[in-house]
Design a protein around this motif. Structure first.
Motif, PDB file in Angstrom:
ATOM      1  N   LEU A 186       0.829  -1.203   0.000  1.00 28.82           N
ATOM      2  CA  LEU A 186       0.000   0.000   0.000  1.00 28.82           C
ATOM      3  C   LEU A 186       0.863   1.253   0.000  1.00 28.82           C
ATOM      4  O   LEU A 186       0.633   2.182  -0.787  1.00 28.82           O
ATOM      5  N   HIS A 187       1.865   1.285   0.870  1.00 28.64           N
ATOM      6  CA  HIS A 187       2.707   2.477   0.975  1.00 28.64           C
ATOM      7  C   HIS A 187       3.484   2.729  -0.313  1.00 28.64           C
ATOM      8  O   HIS A 187       3.709   3.891  -0.705  1.00 28.64           O
ATOM      9  N   LEU A 188       3.896   1.665  -0.982  1.00 29.00           N
ATOM     10  CA  LEU A 188       4.586   1.832  -2.263  1.00 29.00           C
ATOM     11  C   LEU A 188       3.668   2.513  -3.271  1.00 29.00           C
ATOM     12  O   LEU A 188       4.071   3.476  -3.945  1.00 29.00           O
ATOM     13  N   ARG A 189       2.431   2.025  -3.388  1.00 30.43           N
ATOM     14  CA  ARG A 189       1.509   2.591  -4.381  1.00 30.43           C
ATOM     15  C   ARG A 189       1.188   4.056  -4.065  1.00 30.43           C
ATOM     16  O   ARG A 189       1.215   4.914  -4.963  1.00 30.43           O
ATOM     17  N   LEU A 190       0.870   4.331  -2.804  1.00 31.55           N
ATOM     18  CA  LEU A 190       0.539   5.712  -2.441  1.00 31.55           C
ATOM     19  C   LEU A 190       1.732   6.638  -2.640  1.00 31.55           C
ATOM     20  O   LEU A 190       1.572   7.786  -3.100  1.00 31.55           O
ATOM     21  N   SER A 191       2.919   6.166  -2.296  1.00 34.04           N
ATOM     22  CA  SER A 191       4.121   7.003  -2.455  1.00 34.04           C
ATOM     23  C   SER A 191       4.393   7.293  -3.923  1.00 34.04           C
ATOM     24  O   SER A 191       4.746   8.424  -4.295  1.00 34.04           O
ATOM     25  N   ARG A 192       4.236   6.292  -4.779  1.00 29.45           N
ATOM     26  CA  ARG A 192       4.465   6.514  -6.215  1.00 29.45           C
ATOM     27  C   ARG A 192       3.448   7.501  -6.789  1.00 29.45           C
ATOM     28  O   ARG A 192       3.804   8.360  -7.606  1.00 29.45           O
ATOM     29  N   ILE A 193       2.191   7.380  -6.365  1.00 27.57           N
ATOM     30  CA  ILE A 193       1.189   8.352  -6.823  1.00 27.57           C
ATOM     31  C   ILE A 193       1.571   9.752  -6.350  1.00 27.57           C
ATOM     32  O   ILE A 193       1.527  10.724  -7.122  1.00 27.57           O
ATOM     33  N   TYR A 231       4.225   9.329 -10.265  1.00 26.57           N
ATOM     34  CA  TYR A 231       4.251   8.163 -11.136  1.00 26.57           C
ATOM     35  C   TYR A 231       2.836   7.838 -11.626  1.00 26.57           C
ATOM     36  O   TYR A 231       1.837   8.141 -10.958  1.00 26.57           O
ATOM     37  N   SER A 232       2.765   7.192 -12.786  1.00 22.11           N
ATOM     38  CA  SER A 232       1.486   6.690 -13.286  1.00 22.11           C
ATOM     39  C   SER A 232       1.202   5.386 -12.553  1.00 22.11           C
ATOM     40  O   SER A 232       1.720   4.325 -12.907  1.00 22.11           O
ATOM     41  N   GLU A 233       0.402   5.460 -11.529  1.00 19.23           N
ATOM     42  CA  GLU A 233       0.213   4.325 -10.619  1.00 19.23           C
ATOM     43  C   GLU A 233      -1.216   4.319 -10.111  1.00 19.23           C
ATOM     44  O   GLU A 233      -1.896   5.352 -10.069  1.00 19.23           O
ATOM     45  N   ARG A 234      -1.677   3.161  -9.718  1.00 20.92           N
ATOM     46  CA  ARG A 234      -2.975   3.060  -9.063  1.00 20.92           C
ATOM     47  C   ARG A 234      -2.838   2.270  -7.779  1.00 20.92           C
ATOM     48  O   ARG A 234      -1.889   1.490  -7.601  1.00 20.92           O
ATOM     49  N   CYS A 235      -3.783   2.467  -6.878  1.00 22.61           N
ATOM     50  CA  CYS A 235      -3.812   1.744  -5.610  1.00 22.61           C
ATOM     51  C   CYS A 235      -5.222   1.190  -5.439  1.00 22.61           C
ATOM     52  O   CYS A 235      -6.198   1.948  -5.433  1.00 22.61           O
ATOM     53  N   VAL A 236      -5.311  -0.132  -5.294  1.00 27.86           N
ATOM     54  CA  VAL A 236      -6.609  -0.804  -5.229  1.00 27.86           C
ATOM     55  C   VAL A 236      -6.823  -1.340  -3.816  1.00 27.86           C
ATOM     56  O   VAL A 236      -6.009  -2.114  -3.307  1.00 27.86           O
ATOM     57  N   THR A 295      -5.133   4.525 -13.113  1.00 31.63           N
ATOM     58  CA  THR A 295      -4.404   5.349 -12.153  1.00 31.63           C
ATOM     59  C   THR A 295      -5.335   5.779 -11.030  1.00 31.63           C
ATOM     60  O   THR A 295      -6.557   5.717 -11.146  1.00 31.63           O
ATOM     61  N   GLY A 296      -4.730   6.240  -9.956  1.00 29.04           N
ATOM     62  CA  GLY A 296      -5.504   6.756  -8.834  1.00 29.04           C
ATOM     63  C   GLY A 296      -6.001   5.667  -7.902  1.00 29.04           C
ATOM     64  O   GLY A 296      -5.561   4.517  -7.942  1.00 29.04           O
ATOM     65  N   ILE A 297      -6.936   6.036  -7.047  1.00 25.23           N
ATOM     66  CA  ILE A 297      -7.451   5.166  -5.990  1.00 25.23           C
ATOM     67  C   ILE A 297      -8.745   4.491  -6.432  1.00 25.23           C
ATOM     68  O   ILE A 297      -9.622   5.117  -7.025  1.00 25.23           O
ATOM     69  N   MET A 298      -8.846   3.201  -6.134  1.00 23.21           N
ATOM     70  CA  MET A 298     -10.112   2.482  -6.257  1.00 23.21           C
ATOM     71  C   MET A 298     -10.397   1.790  -4.932  1.00 23.21           C
ATOM     72  O   MET A 298      -9.486   1.220  -4.328  1.00 23.21           O
ATOM     73  N   HIS A 318      -4.266  -4.229  -3.659  1.00 17.78           N
ATOM     74  CA  HIS A 318      -3.006  -4.066  -2.931  1.00 17.78           C
ATOM     75  C   HIS A 318      -3.235  -4.154  -1.418  1.00 17.78           C
ATOM     76  O   HIS A 318      -2.320  -4.451  -0.669  1.00 17.78           O
ATOM     77  N   LEU A 319      -4.464  -3.853  -0.999  1.00 19.10           N
ATOM     78  CA  LEU A 319      -4.840  -3.924   0.413  1.00 19.10           C
ATOM     79  C   LEU A 319      -6.269  -4.431   0.513  1.00 19.10           C
ATOM     80  O   LEU A 319      -7.144  -3.983  -0.240  1.00 19.10           O
ATOM     81  N   VAL A 320      -6.514  -5.363   1.438  1.00 21.26           N
ATOM     82  CA  VAL A 320      -7.866  -5.817   1.749  1.00 21.26           C
ATOM     83  C   VAL A 320      -8.112  -5.578   3.230  1.00 21.26           C
ATOM     84  O   VAL A 320      -7.283  -5.926   4.074  1.00 21.26           O
ATOM     85  N   THR A 321      -9.247  -4.938   3.539  1.00 18.99           N
ATOM     86  CA  THR A 321      -9.619  -4.709   4.932  1.00 18.99           C
ATOM     87  C   THR A 321     -10.745  -5.662   5.323  1.00 18.99           C
ATOM     88  O   THR A 321     -11.540  -6.089   4.485  1.00 18.99           O
ATOM     89  N   PHE A 322     -10.816  -5.983   6.609  1.00 16.45           N
ATOM     90  CA  PHE A 322     -11.855  -6.865   7.143  1.00 16.45           C
ATOM     91  C   PHE A 322     -12.490  -6.173   8.350  1.00 16.45           C
ATOM     92  O   PHE A 322     -11.784  -5.774   9.277  1.00 16.45           O
TER      93      PHE A 322
END
Length: 541
Positions: free
Chosen positions: A188-195, A199-204, A375-378, A411-415
């Motif tokens: 998660l931190h990698l994706r958010l940091s790249r955004i 960087y052209s990145e997304r975080c799911v 790209t971006g957050i989903m 990249h991250l699943v919450t419960f």
């Protein structure tokens, strides 16, 4: 400190007698006598804690204190992390011990020669080298952990031998903090940091759980808006066709302002068939009647979604259209498994209609649509109202679920489960084991996925005589998070005092809950919850 032959390190008392010795063979010896540890005088009394403890027990810079029957300090931890133990005749009385144990706690010289690990702890901690988040550790002669401090300040220790049944009673609450394990989410931190750095990145992110998650406004919507506001993105994620009742509703997505809809009550909504549920949100729709429909109203510009469905021998066909235009047919006949088809939509508000075209031998089974961007957050919503975690394990078709995981690539699943488990008196260990099983299924196909376990806050159920309080589930979930090297958030700590936030029709409380006393108010408790999750996810970025 002085050096002595054969000794690596010696700690001397005020009379220059050895108190603790580290030997060259790796063992540690302790010498505890009545005068070995100097007492702390009242001159160090902290004015700002006078109201917290009786005057005779106020000590400057003391973080945590256990007292004997006379109110004198027995064991306490100073602000520098040091633990101080005071042992003399009469300090610990029989009433302070379990089952008529020791009457005094004086240890003679040489009584403790080396640290001994309890058998159950040996099994729990077989590996000795790296423990993420541990600040300090004392090990036995074999290198196994005897006592350590977690990063949240919790002291953990095991005692074996003749003192197994001797337990000191603490007169203070064991506080563990509202969160733990932000170090456990590198993906998660990698994706958010790249955004963040262009960087052209997304975080799911995918949220799993019960009605605290299934209603998007109680958690998912404010979290999605906070994250997309900070890191970009417009996609609404997975839009589930299923629901927990046959009233024409759909599970939908994480933000009803982006897309919402309804479905023909003629659909069979399945969320209970063992191994036969084909939606990541714990439900699907099925019909063998041509014309059975689902309609999705897209309110904001969205990417063209993919429809997820079950392909099987003898499956029927469905068709879709946009804004009442031309139909496109899709066959579900073929080898049994997960399948997708792209639904092409304009980059503007529109209406998608999906309906059964032909029944075939086995009808049509649909899971939902996935609106995803590059790209971006989903933030996907994989939750069902009324559910318990172990019901997902028994109902989900594992192969189909894992195929969905691969398709949506979180990249991250919450419960977030616990409220229904409390109502139905499900054992906390059962819930925790089910969450770990789900995490295990995900890791089998997404081994780098991160996890965040969330415990709900107290509700009116706390006073209804259920077998367990919500903090029992909190303890089980936190232990599961530690075992899985996952993040953890405790909403009982985030929300605070139940009497302050419970529902009151006259407005005399904060009203974090709705009038049913169980569900989160979307304008109050939901915002507090989402804010805590947002801060936890982004605190290292």
């Amino acid at each position: 400190m002085e050096s002595h032959p054969g000794m690596l390190e010696v700690l001397l008392d005020a009379n220059r007698r050895p108190v603790r010795t580290h030997w060259t063979d790796g063992t540690t010896s302790l010498r505890l006598a009545a005068d070995s540890i100097p007492q702390i005088g009242l001159s160090h009394l902290a004015p700002d804690v006078k109201s917290a403890l009786p005057a005779a027990d106020d000590y400057n810079d003391v973080l945590l204190l256990w007292k004997d029957g006379s109110g004198r300090p027995l064991l306490y931890f100073r602000g520098n992390g040091r633990a101080v133990l005071r042992l003399d005749d009469g300090t610990v009385t029989g009433s302070m011990l379990t089952d008529g144990g020791l009457t005094t706690a004086k240890l003679a010289d040489g009584a403790v020669t080396r640290a001994k690990m309890a058998a159950e702890a040996q099994a729990a901690f077989p590996v000795l080298d790296d423990y993420n988040g541990i600040l300090w550790m004392l090990r036995d002669a074999n290198g196994r952990p005897l006592m350590y401090f977690d990063s949240d300040g919790t002291l953990r220790a095991k005692i074996a031998g003749t003192q197994d049944t001797a337990r000191l009673r603490a007169d203070v609450t064991d506080l563990k903090g509202w969160c733990w394990g932000e170090h456990a989410m590198p993906n998660l931190h990698l994706r958010l940091s790249r955004i963040k750095y262009g960087y052209s990145e997304r975080c799911v992110i995918a949220n799993m759980g019960d009605s605290w998650t299934a209603h998007p406004g109680r958690f998912g919507t404010p979290l999605l808006r906070m994250l997309q506001g900070e890191y970009g993105g417009t996609a609404c994620g997975f839009f589930g066709f299923g629901y927990f009742s046959n009233d024409g509703s759909v599970n939908g997505c994480s933000d009803r302002a982006k897309a919402n809809g309804g479905a023909d009550p003629a659909w069979t909504r399945d969320f209970t068939t063992a191994g036969g549920v084909y939606g990541p949100d714990g439900c699907h729709v099925h019909s063998a009647t041509p014309g059975t429909w689902v309609e999705v109203n897209v309110f904001t510009a969205q990417p063209s979604p993919k429809i997820y469905f079950r392909r099987r021998p003898g499956g029927g066909a469905f068709r879709w259209c946009v804004n009442g235009g031309a139909w496109t047919s899709v066959s579900t006949d073929g080898a049994d498994g997960f399948a997708t088809a792209t639904v092409t939509i304009p980059s503007a508000a529109c209406t998608i209609r999906v309906e059964v075209e032909t029944a075939g031998t086995h009808g049509v089974t649909l899971a939902g649509l996935n609106f995803e961007s590059a790209t971006g957050i989903m933030v996907h919503k994989w939750a069902r109202s009324g559910s318990q975690a172990h019901e997902f394990i028994s109902a989900l078709n594992k192969d189909f679920f894992q195929s969905g995981i691969l398709a949506m690539a979180p990249h991250l699943v919450t419960f977030l489960w616990g409220t229904n488990e409390q109502y139905w008196n499900t054992e906390p260990a059962v819930m925790a084991a089910a969450i770990l099983t789900l995490a295990g299924w995900i890791k089998e196909v997404r081994p780098l996925c991160d996890f965040l376990l969330i415990c709900p806050a107290q509700t009116r159920q706390e006073a209804e005589g259920h077998a367990h309080g919500i903090r029992d589930y909190r303890d089980a979930v936190r232990a599961a998070a530690v075992a899985a090297r996952a993040g953890f958030i405790d909403l009982t700590e985030v929300w605070g005092d139940y009497e302050k936030y419970k529902y009151a029709g006259d407005g005399t409380t904060l009203n974090f809950l709705t009038s049913d006393g169980i569900h989160t108010d979307i304008d109050r408790g939901a915002i507090v919850t989402a804010d805590a999750v947002f801060k936890f996810l982004t605190k290292r970025v």
